[in-house]
Design a protein around this motif. Structure first.
Motif, PDB file in Angstrom:
ATOM      1  N   PHE B 218     -36.997  37.293  -4.846  1.00  0.00           N
ATOM      2  CA  PHE B 218     -38.151  37.496  -5.268  1.00  0.00           C
ATOM      3  C   PHE B 218     -38.648  38.960  -5.389  1.00  0.00           C
ATOM      4  N   SER B 219     -37.927  39.589  -4.410  1.00  0.00           N
ATOM      5  CA  SER B 219     -38.185  40.950  -4.395  1.00  0.00           C
ATOM      6  C   SER B 219     -37.576  41.695  -5.243  1.00  0.00           C
ATOM      7  N   THR B 220     -36.429  41.476  -5.927  1.00  0.00           N
ATOM      8  CA  THR B 220     -35.789  42.271  -7.073  1.00  0.00           C
ATOM      9  C   THR B 220     -35.863  41.529  -8.252  1.00  0.00           C
ATOM     10  N   ASN B 221     -35.702  42.516  -9.219  1.00  0.00           N
ATOM     11  CA  ASN B 221     -35.649  41.560 -10.374  1.00  0.00           C
ATOM     12  C   ASN B 221     -34.206  41.547 -10.945  1.00  0.00           C
ATOM     13  N   ARG B 222     -33.139  41.468 -10.108  1.00  0.00           N
ATOM     14  CA  ARG B 222     -31.901  41.519 -10.301  1.00  0.00           C
ATOM     15  C   ARG B 222     -31.447  40.155  -9.879  1.00  0.00           C
ATOM     16  N   ALA B 223     -30.274  39.608 -10.447  1.00  0.00           N
ATOM     17  CA  ALA B 223     -29.779  38.425 -10.232  1.00  0.00           C
ATOM     18  C   ALA B 223     -28.852  38.678  -8.717  1.00  0.00           C
ATOM     19  N   VAL B 224     -29.435  37.734  -8.081  1.00  0.00           N
ATOM     20  CA  VAL B 224     -28.734  37.738  -6.405  1.00  0.00           C
ATOM     21  C   VAL B 224     -27.793  36.758  -6.242  1.00  0.00           C
ATOM     22  N   LYS B 225     -26.724  36.974  -5.677  1.00  0.00           N
ATOM     23  CA  LYS B 225     -25.810  35.889  -5.337  1.00  0.00           C
ATOM     24  C   LYS B 225     -26.047  35.123  -4.045  1.00  0.00           C
ATOM     25  N   ILE B 226     -26.321  34.115  -4.114  1.00  0.00           N
ATOM     26  CA  ILE B 226     -26.601  33.237  -2.791  1.00  0.00           C
ATOM     27  C   ILE B 226     -25.913  32.300  -2.529  1.00  0.00           C
ATOM     28  N   SER B 227     -25.750  31.832  -1.268  1.00  0.00           N
ATOM     29  CA  SER B 227     -24.816  31.179  -0.751  1.00  0.00           C
ATOM     30  C   SER B 227     -24.965  29.737  -1.167  1.00  0.00           C
ATOM     31  N   PRO B 228     -23.782  28.997  -1.504  1.00  0.00           N
ATOM     32  CA  PRO B 228     -23.826  27.605  -2.005  1.00  0.00           C
ATOM     33  C   PRO B 228     -24.302  26.600  -1.179  1.00  0.00           C
ATOM     34  N   SER B 229     -24.698  26.946   0.133  1.00  0.00           N
ATOM     35  CA  SER B 229     -25.203  25.828   0.843  1.00  0.00           C
ATOM     36  C   SER B 229     -26.778  26.083   0.880  1.00  0.00           C
ATOM     37  N   SER B 230     -27.226  26.939   0.596  1.00  0.00           N
ATOM     38  CA  SER B 230     -28.704  27.000   0.439  1.00  0.00           C
ATOM     39  C   SER B 230     -29.423  25.942  -0.168  1.00  0.00           C
ATOM     40  N   PRO B 231     -30.739  25.680   0.319  1.00  0.00           N
ATOM     41  CA  PRO B 231     -31.321  24.404  -0.051  1.00  0.00           C
ATOM     42  C   PRO B 231     -31.532  24.167  -1.674  1.00  0.00           C
ATOM     43  N   VAL B 232     -31.557  25.477  -2.078  1.00  0.00           N
ATOM     44  CA  VAL B 232     -31.901  25.465  -3.525  1.00  0.00           C
ATOM     45  C   VAL B 232     -30.795  25.037  -4.415  1.00  0.00           C
ATOM     46  N   ALA B 233     -29.544  25.307  -3.718  1.00  0.00           N
ATOM     47  CA  ALA B 233     -28.169  25.434  -4.486  1.00  0.00           C
ATOM     48  C   ALA B 233     -27.380  23.981  -4.418  1.00  0.00           C
ATOM     49  N   ARG B 234     -28.151  23.317  -3.349  1.00  0.00           N
ATOM     50  CA  ARG B 234     -27.453  21.641  -3.078  1.00  0.00           C
ATOM     51  C   ARG B 234     -27.961  20.887  -3.854  1.00  0.00           C
ATOM     52  N   LEU B 235     -27.515  21.092  -5.197  1.00  0.00           N
ATOM     53  CA  LEU B 235     -27.796  20.400  -6.246  1.00  0.00           C
ATOM     54  C   LEU B 235     -26.911  18.980  -6.671  1.00  0.00           C
ATOM     55  N   ARG B 236     -25.691  19.410  -6.554  1.00  0.00           N
ATOM     56  CA  ARG B 236     -24.453  18.566  -6.901  1.00  0.00           C
ATOM     57  C   ARG B 236     -23.897  17.827  -5.641  1.00  0.00           C
ATOM     58  N   PRO B 237     -23.975  16.429  -5.733  1.00  0.00           N
ATOM     59  CA  PRO B 237     -23.077  16.192  -4.280  1.00  0.00           C
ATOM     60  C   PRO B 237     -21.963  16.834  -3.891  1.00  0.00           C
ATOM     61  N   SER B 238     -21.765  17.500  -2.881  1.00  0.00           N
ATOM     62  CA  SER B 238     -20.882  18.080  -2.484  1.00  0.00           C
ATOM     63  C   SER B 238     -19.659  17.045  -2.280  1.00  0.00           C
ATOM     64  N   GLY B 239     -18.539  17.671  -2.086  1.00  0.00           N
ATOM     65  CA  GLY B 239     -17.316  17.076  -1.800  1.00  0.00           C
ATOM     66  C   GLY B 239     -16.052  17.437  -2.456  1.00  0.00           C
TER      67      GLY B 239
END
Lengths: 154, 738
Positions: B218-239
């Protein structure tokens, strides 16, 4: 002739003049202005009117005889005549002056000549009648009577 | 003969060998001769060959070598000395040339080699450019995708469609595995999963908004790479083996209030949504810069589209609201009109219906009073009369006030004589005051204009009411009425601190003070005085009539005249002062340039003798002049008659009181005379009255006369009586009535 009779005929004559429209109320007003300080007021005014009118009518005739008719001057003269005639109450003369002015405005020489004829006619009529009236009055006064001028039948 | 060192070859012994050598030499020579030919041929063909000189050298070298070998052919058999010489020459030349060539090649070969390197380099470069071209083309395509995306997003004003389309299009363009949007909840403390690409109705996952990773995004207006394990990214069942890279970008949510005119919205509210994009897992794809840029651009566009949608919603809602309000207002207005009309009708009817019997009662009672009555009967009749008068007054007051209340009353503005009005009020009240042994005085200030424009009748009503009250509530003592022009310092009614009378060129404020030494009023009761129906007196005086409406009506009238009315009193027994201020217009400032006129003031008597009054008459018509002169002389004036304008101006002196000008003079002489007379007599007191005598009183004439400052216009023919009244008016009042 008896004074009373003369007085009666005087009154009748005057009444007739009013009835026929030769004179209007202004004439009676003039008589009201005649008093001890001014005993001949009416006669003086009327004589002045006669002089003035004759002069004006002559001027009008010569003005209309000109090749180039000056309507403004004619209008001014007629205006004067109208003023004088209304001041003494010569109603018919005043009325003929009014129609004369209309012809002047229309710059109609023919019409003006006709109107001038009319004015002359009316003037002569009133002159005769007023002179007759004054003659009668003189005779009454000479015979010792007086004229009660206050009430006119209008 | 010298011994020849030539070895005579033995043909039969090495004949075969010789033969082969012979043939080889021949072919070598052939080749040697053909090579330069080929070279020349090909060089001629090619346009670019910078080493011509080298070629020539090389060619020479080859030719000579060839020549050598050729000549060698002759040396196999017996040969003469010439041949030997030629052979030697050829060999020598060959040696020279070949050495030169060898030396030359030392220079040339590095160059040739470098050409080769350059060629290699260029080839590499071309390959790189090709790759870049490919990249650019991809970018351009993405750009096209963005435009198309934006178009899709902006083509709808429905919020959900916008968001859904964004996700779908992004997913398609970038071939994403998953794309999700997290919106802040109402409380603003959590992010809730609102939209995803592949789940139709996402169950409400929420994530607290204060995670450091989210703050970072939120602090920047650029797209930021985040870790796939963060809560917002855990959307698909991993495996799967290797989740793809995930990028998150903030989407500002703008409100209507962010948009100010001429300013770009400030992101001061700091409400953001979070968009999470995941590359397909198991691919070796990485987020390219241009893809990130695409994502950022899209995020911005989405923000704008959403705010547009919000604004539109807002304005449509406002419009609907307005329309509803309009309808409601219209209805209310119509109802109010109906009510007013009904009320007016009622009043009109009641007016008539109530007054008729009242009149009957009052009239008949008065008649009865005139007849023979026993004392008791008389008393009874008097009471009946008094009561019915009271009732009649009450009815009138009520009807008047109702008319006032609904604002349908309009003032009757007109010019009137202010001084006369005040005097008349005084005269009306005087008898009553005398009966009560009260002294009553009126004082008018010197700067109070004599004439004013206003509603005369109602001003009189107010005045009478106020003065009447003063008389009514005073048992003894004096009543003083004073009237003056209100200046700004004076104003203040303590109850109306906002009232600032500001006089101007067109109007002034009249202030009237009525002071009495009567009963006084308790200061606490003062505010109640002007309310309807509230009577002030526990100790009623004998003659307290009136319904208590009087002051309320006065207040209404005074307010209509843009003024104020109030009462001051120091207390019971200390007298009262009633003060009102009303706005009145100055006369003569309106477009109507009528000459001011005098209303019928009672007690107007006409002088009958003007003896010695010096006047001048001007008329260019001798008959008329004589008549007018005679007229004035008959009335006793000392008349000077003149026949021209110049003469007129010359003979007029301050002794002359009136100048009569006949307007039938040609041109505007009459008016000029008036102007010249004004110039001649600048002081008002010296100047005689100037009156026009005219046969025609149309508007033009009157306007002209008033413009040049004439004091009056009289219509000819003039009778004696008329002249008399004209002179009388002039002498008495200074103005002429038409």
């Amino acid at each position: 002739m008896e004074v009373n009779q003369m007085q009666r005929s005087f009154l009748e004559y005057t009444a007739a003049l009013f009835r026929e429209g030769f004179l209007d109320s202004q004439f009676s007003q003039l008589h009201q202005l005649q008093d001890e300080s001014n005993p001949e007021f009416v006669v003086e005014v009327v004589s002045l009117f006669f002089e003035d009118s004759e002069r004006l009518i002559n001027d009008l005739s010569s003005a209309l005889d000109q090749p180039n008719v000056d309507f403004k001057k004619i209008d001014a003269h007629v205006h004067q005549l109208k003023g004088s005639s209304s001041s003494i109450g010569a109603q018919r003369v005043k009325d003929s002056c009014i129609s004369f002015r209309n012809s002047c405005e229309a710059q109609n020489t023919e019409g003006c000549l006709k109107c001038l004829q009319q004015v002359k006619q009316e003037y002569l009529l009133i002159k005769n009648k007023l002179e007759a009236l004054f003659q009668l009055e003189k005779r009454i006064v000479a015979a010792g009577g007086s004229i009660n001028m206050v009430e006119w039948i209008n | 003969m010298e011994a020849c060192n030539c070895i005579e070859p033995q043909w039969p012994a090495d004949e075969l060998l010789m033969k082969y050598q012979y043939i080889s030499d021949f072919f070598i020579a052939l080749a040697y001769f053909s090579i330069p030919l080929e070279l020349i041929y090909f060089v001629k063909k090619s346009a670019v060959f910078p080493y011509r000189w080298v070629l020539v050298q090389f060619g020479a070298f080859i030719v000579l070598c060839g020549a050598t070998h050729l000549i060698n052919l002759w040396t196999f058999t017996m040969h003469s000395r010439t041949v030997a010489v030629v052979m030697t020459t050829a060999k020598i030349m060959t040696a020279v040339v070949s050495c030169a060539t060898a030396l030359m090649l030392v220079h040339i070969i590095p160059d040739l080699l470098s050409v080769k390197t350059r060629e290699l380099f260029l080839k590499n470069k071309a390959a790189a450019l090709d790759r870049e071209m490919g990249l650019i083309r991809t970018q351009e395509e993405t750009g096209r995708h963005v435009r198309m995306l934006t178009h899709e997003i902006r083509s709808t004003l429905d919020r959900h469609t916008i968001l859904k389309t964004t996700l779908v299009e992004l997913g398609r363009t970038l071939s994403l595995e998953e794309c999700a949007l997290w919106m802040p909840t109402r409380t603003g403390l959590e992010l809730q999963l609102s939209y995803t690409l592949h789940h139709q109705n996402p169950v409400g996952f929420t994530v607290p908004i204060n995670l450091p990773m989210i703050n970072q995004v939120f602090s920047t207006n650029r797209a930021v790479k985040i870790s796939p394990s963060s809560p917002v990214a855990r959307l698909r069942p991993s495996g799967k083996y290797m989740p793809g890279e995930v990028v998150a970008v903030r989407v500002p949510l703008l409100h209507l209030s962010n948009f100010q005119i001429n300013a770009w919205p400030e992101l001061s509210t700091k409400r953001y949504a979070l968009m999470v994009l995941m590359l397909p897992s198991d691919s070796a794809r990485q987020w390219h810069v241009h893809e990130l840029e695409l994502v950022e651009v899209v995020a911005d566009q989405v923000a704008v589209a959403l705010s547009h949608a919000a604004i539109l919603e807002e304005s449509m809602r406002a419009r609907d609201l307005l329309m509803q309000q309009n309808v409601a207002l219209d209805l209310a207005r119509r109802e109010a009109e109906t009510a007013v009309r009904a009320r007016n009708d009622f009043l009109a009817v009641m007016n008539h219906e109530m007054r008729t019997p009242m009149h009957a009662i009052i009239a008949l009672s008065s008649l009865l009073q005139e007849t023979e009555l026993t004392p008791e009967q008389r008393l009874m009749v008097e009471t009946i009369l008094k009561s019915s008068n009271l009732l009649a007054a009450l009815i009138n007051d009520v009807l008047d006030l109702s008319k006032l209340e609904d604002g349908s009353l309009q003032l009757d503005m007109g010019p009137f004589n202010l001084h006369a009005l005040l005097t008349e009020a005084l005269n009306l009240i005087k008898p009553i005051a005398c009966v009560k042994k009260l002294s009553i005085t009126l004082s008018l200030s010197s700067d109070l204009p004599e004439y004013a424009i206003g509603d005369e009748k109602r001003l009189m009503q107010v005045l009478l009411n106020v003065v009447g009250n003063a008389v009514k509530f005073s048992k003894e003592g004096s009543i003083s009425i004073s009237a003056f022009v209100a200046k700004s310092e004076y104003l203040r009614d303590p109850q109306a601190p906002d009232f600032f009378p500001v006089p101007s060129d067109n109007h002034f404020y009249l202030r009237v003070q009525v002071k009495d030494t009567g009963l006084g009023i308790n200061p606490q009761d003062i505010p109640k005085l002007f309310t309807k129906f509230a009577q002030n007196q526990p100790l009623a005086t004998k003659n307290s009539s009136g319904s208590g409406l009087g002051l309320a009506i006065c207040k209404r009238f005074v307010n209509l005249m843009e003024g104020q009315i109030w009462i001051e009193s120091e207390g019971l027994g200390k007298g009262t002062t009633a003060i009102f201020i009303v706005k009145l217009g100055f006369p003569g400032h309106s477009n109507d340039s009528r000459l001011p006129f005098v209303p019928r003031v009672p007690g107007n008597h006409i002088l009958t003798n003007f003896s010695g009054l010096k006047v001048v008459v001007m008329d260019d018509n001798s008959v008329g002049l004589m008549v007018t002169k005679g007229l004035l002389m008959h009335l006793g004036c000392d008349v000077l008659a003149v026949g021209s304008a110049d003469e007129c101006v010359r003979v007029v002196t301050p002794e002359h009181k009136v100048v009569f000008l006949d307007t039938s003079m040609p041109g505007s002489d009459t008016y000029k005379v008036a102007v010249r007379l004004h110039e001649k007599f600048s002081k008002r007191l010296d100047r005689p009255f100037i009156v026009a005598l005219t046969g025609n009183t149309d508007r033009m004439v009157k306007e002209n006369c008033s413009r040049v400052g004439m004091d009056g216009v009289v219509l000819k023919p003039i009778s004696v009586d008329k002249m008399r009244s004209v002179l009388s008016e002039l002498i008495e009042h200074g103005f002429l009535v038409e």
